[in-house]
Design a protein around this motif. Structure first.
Motif, PDB file in Angstrom:
ATOM      1  N   VAL A 243       0.827  -1.210   0.000  1.00 40.02           N
ATOM      2  CA  VAL A 243       0.000   0.000   0.000  1.00 40.02           C
ATOM      3  C   VAL A 243       0.858   1.256   0.000  1.00 40.02           C
ATOM      4  O   VAL A 243       0.446   2.286  -0.541  1.00 40.02           O
ATOM      5  CB  VAL A 243      -0.991   0.001   1.186  1.00 40.02           C
ATOM      6  N   ARG A 244       2.048   1.195   0.573  1.00 33.74           N
ATOM      7  CA  ARG A 244       2.945   2.356   0.466  1.00 33.74           C
ATOM      8  C   ARG A 244       3.372   2.569  -0.980  1.00 33.74           C
ATOM      9  O   ARG A 244       3.523   3.710  -1.441  1.00 33.74           O
ATOM     10  CB  ARG A 244       4.164   2.159   1.378  1.00 33.74           C
ATOM     11  N   SER A 247       0.492   4.472  -2.788  1.00 33.16           N
ATOM     12  CA  SER A 247       0.483   5.918  -2.530  1.00 33.16           C
ATOM     13  C   SER A 247       1.604   6.628  -3.264  1.00 33.16           C
ATOM     14  O   SER A 247       1.404   7.693  -3.863  1.00 33.16           O
ATOM     15  CB  SER A 247       0.595   6.165  -1.024  1.00 33.16           C
ATOM     16  N   SER A 248       2.795   6.040  -3.243  1.00 37.05           N
ATOM     17  CA  SER A 248       3.944   6.687  -3.883  1.00 37.05           C
ATOM     18  C   SER A 248       3.795   6.711  -5.396  1.00 37.05           C
ATOM     19  O   SER A 248       4.107   7.716  -6.051  1.00 37.05           O
ATOM     20  CB  SER A 248       5.237   5.957  -3.499  1.00 37.05           C
ATOM     21  N   ALA A 251       1.219   9.222  -6.475  1.00 35.50           N
ATOM     22  CA  ALA A 251       1.712  10.586  -6.229  1.00 35.50           C
ATOM     23  C   ALA A 251       2.601  11.085  -7.359  1.00 35.50           C
ATOM     24  O   ALA A 251       2.844  12.299  -7.469  1.00 35.50           O
ATOM     25  CB  ALA A 251       2.463  10.643  -4.901  1.00 35.50           C
ATOM     26  N   GLN A 359      -9.525   7.457   1.688  1.00 37.58           N
ATOM     27  CA  GLN A 359      -8.574   8.189   0.853  1.00 37.58           C
ATOM     28  C   GLN A 359      -7.291   7.370   0.745  1.00 37.58           C
ATOM     29  O   GLN A 359      -6.900   6.664   1.675  1.00 37.58           O
ATOM     30  CB  GLN A 359      -8.280   9.554   1.463  1.00 37.58           C
ATOM     31  N   ARG A 360      -6.626   7.464  -0.407  1.00 35.79           N
ATOM     32  CA  ARG A 360      -5.399   6.677  -0.585  1.00 35.79           C
ATOM     33  C   ARG A 360      -4.385   6.959   0.514  1.00 35.79           C
ATOM     34  O   ARG A 360      -3.652   6.057   0.935  1.00 35.79           O
ATOM     35  CB  ARG A 360      -4.774   6.964  -1.950  1.00 35.79           C
ATOM     36  N   SER A 361      -4.359   8.184   1.005  1.00 36.70           N
ATOM     37  CA  SER A 361      -3.387   8.531   2.046  1.00 36.70           C
ATOM     38  C   SER A 361      -3.661   7.810   3.359  1.00 36.70           C
ATOM     39  O   SER A 361      -2.788   7.754   4.236  1.00 36.70           O
ATOM     40  CB  SER A 361      -3.389  10.045   2.280  1.00 36.70           C
ATOM     41  N   ARG A 362      -4.890   7.254   3.526  1.00 33.19           N
ATOM     42  CA  ARG A 362      -5.225   6.522   4.745  1.00 33.19           C
ATOM     43  C   ARG A 362      -5.279   5.015   4.524  1.00 33.19           C
ATOM     44  O   ARG A 362      -5.671   4.266   5.422  1.00 33.19           O
ATOM     45  CB  ARG A 362      -6.587   6.984   5.290  1.00 33.19           C
ATOM     46  N   LEU A 363      -4.910   4.583   3.338  1.00 38.05           N
ATOM     47  CA  LEU A 363      -5.006   3.159   3.010  1.00 38.05           C
ATOM     48  C   LEU A 363      -4.117   2.310   3.904  1.00 38.05           C
ATOM     49  O   LEU A 363      -4.525   1.230   4.373  1.00 38.05           O
ATOM     50  CB  LEU A 363      -4.646   2.954   1.535  1.00 38.05           C
ATOM     51  N   GLY A 390      -8.466   3.446  -3.288  1.00 39.19           N
ATOM     52  CA  GLY A 390      -8.695   3.311  -1.849  1.00 39.19           C
ATOM     53  C   GLY A 390      -9.891   2.466  -1.456  1.00 39.19           C
ATOM     54  O   GLY A 390     -10.321   2.486  -0.306  1.00 39.19           O
TER      55      GLY A 390
END
Length: 475
Positions: A243-244, A247-248, A251, A359-363, A390
């Motif tokens: 999952v990191r 997000s990266s 981005a 949100q993807r940032s909270r995945l 997400g």
């Protein structure tokens, strides 16, 4: 919301049903075995005892059924392919099940204006197959696309694996023909590309889960068929690493046509039903990501994905360099539910499929929270996700013969939804609220929002006969 019908008429009797049957081109059945067959969808929600099943052959049958139900105050549960996972098509006590599954005509393919007009029973994949030789595509692609109907997709605002780039069903619905609770037929929306005359009622009815009206025709936007996509598969030691990477990679401004995640347990279950090219990963990895790009820069997109994945600890990145290998990887993701059902059948367990979107940032926080819930409850929970947007589908498994296991499974399911809300997410990204999540909807909506829902429902369906016990029940 009190959805007990308060219609102006009286209860129906056998003679009344005969009158309805006489005007139908389709059929009406009160056979208990047939009613039991149609009483449920693919969810764990139990169907109740229905009064009758109407299998509509066309719009006139839907109109006649709704007028009859309105007169007699009988609840109506609209049904399509009954492939839903939230109990939205399950029978309610004394209801008429109104199936539009036989309404399968593609009425028009308008290549000049890039639209297609269909009846609600058309299967999603059949529509795609019809459009492909014409160089056209209908992007919404729920995992159930081979068995789910377009009308049901619209009723739940279905998503799927390509949502990360192409969006959900609502973005492709131009115009709807709907039969309202009293039998009124109305046309909503515009076939034109732009149109702002009046409120956006198409968007209101899309995702309304049969609580506002019965969809009998839809005009949908189509797009040019793109090139065969390129696909990459990355394996990771943990879900957190995967999952990191998501997000990266997103981005960077990437626009993949698909970015899916499966945890290691899911990959193991898939290996039990077939060879999808994932055998080398079984038991050795914690998660896999499947990334696909159909853009002109697909080759560069997959290379960038590999670079980001390796920077986040990927054990391996492989590339599918031909359409057959790409389709095999996608087939693996589409077969997850088949694998889960096979496991349930062979081990005597039940399954509840959650559908939380964050949100993807909270995945990463969500997946870590699911891991904690799994450990706290001692429950088997697998993770698959439309990771690019997400939308996560944890599957909770429980021993049907063990009350404690069932209770632990229910607790895990509820805690997962609560976790999603605590992270600013939603209780459903694409499966719908239905009956399964109706008690949770008030927790997501504030007072003003709940009030608007109640007012709209009463305005459109004042006798509350359309799909009671479902999405709006607890408001």
């Amino acid at each position: 919301m009190n959805t007990t019908p308060t219609a102006p008429g009286r209860s129906a009797d056998v003679a009344d049903l005969a009158d309805l049957a006489a005007v139908l081109v389709g059929s009406l059945s009160t056979d208990p075995d047939i009613l039991a067959t149609y009483a449920t969808d693919e969810s764990v929600h139990p169907g109740k005892d229905a009064l009758a099943l109407v299998r509509a052959a066309g719009v006139d049958d839907v109109v006649a059924t709704m007028r009859f139900a309105h007169t007699h105050g009988i609840p109506v549960v609209p049904q399509g392919a009954r492939s839903g996972l939230s109990g939205g098509a399950c029978a309610e006590p004394g209801c008429i099940l109104l199936s539009v599954a036989a309404m399968t005509t593609v009425l028009e393919v308008d290549e000049a204006n890039m639209t297609v007009t269909v009846e609600p029973g058309v299967i999603n994949k059949d529509l795609k197959d019809l459009l492909r030789p014409r160089g056209l595509a209908y992007p919404p692609d729920p995992g159930s696309m081979a068995i789910s109907s377009v009308g049901g997709n619209i009723a739940t605002n279905a998503g799927g694996m390509c949502c990360v780039k192409y969006g959900v069903t609502r973005e492709y619905v131009r115009e709807l023909t709907v039969v309202l609770a009293d039998g009124t037929v109305t046309r909503l929306g515009h076939r034109t590309v732009k149109g702002v005359a009046g409120l956006d009622l198409v968007s209101l009815f899309t995702g309304s889960e049969g609580t506002l009206g019965v969809i009998v025709e839809a005009t949908l936007k189509v797009v040019p068929l793109g090139p065969d996509p390129l696909t990459a598969l990355a394996t990771f030691p943990t879900v957190a690493d995967a999952v990191r990477t998501v997000s990266s990679y997103m981005a960077t401004g990437a626009s993949p046509s698909m970015l899916e995640m499966m945890d290691g347990t899911t990959v193991g279950l898939l290996s039990e039903i077939g060879d999808f090219g994932l055998d080398d990963t079984v038991g050795t990895v914690g998660a896999v990501l499947i990334m696909q790009s159909d853009s002109p820069t697909a080759a560069a997109d997959t290379e960038e994905f590999a670079h980001v994945a390796e920077a986040h600890g990927a054990l391996d990145v492989a590339f599918a360099d031909n359409p057959a290998d790409s389709e095999l990887l996608v087939a693996a993701r589409r077969s997850v539910q088949v694998a889960n059902e096979r496991y349930c059948s062979s081990h005597g367990v039940g399954q509840m499929i959650d559908d939380v979107c964050v949100q993807r940032s909270r995945l990463a926080d969500f997946c870590a929270g699911v891991e904690a819930i799994r450990e706290d409850t001692g429950t088997m929970v697998t993770l698959v996700a439309h990771a690019g947007d997400g939308n996560v589908h944890p599957s909770v498994f429980y021993d049907l013969s063990d009350e404690a296991s069932v209770a632990a499974g229910m607790t895990a399911f509820d805690r997962i939804m609560d976790l999603g809300l605590s992270l600013g997410g939603t209780i459903t990204g694409e499966h719908g609220v239905g009956a399964l999540k109706a008690p949770w909807l008030p927790r997501e909506l504030d007072d003003g929002n709940r009030h608007l829902h109640r007012v709209i429902k009463h305005a459109v369906d004042p006798t509350a006969i359309l799909n009671p016990g479902k999405m709006l029940e607890a408001l």
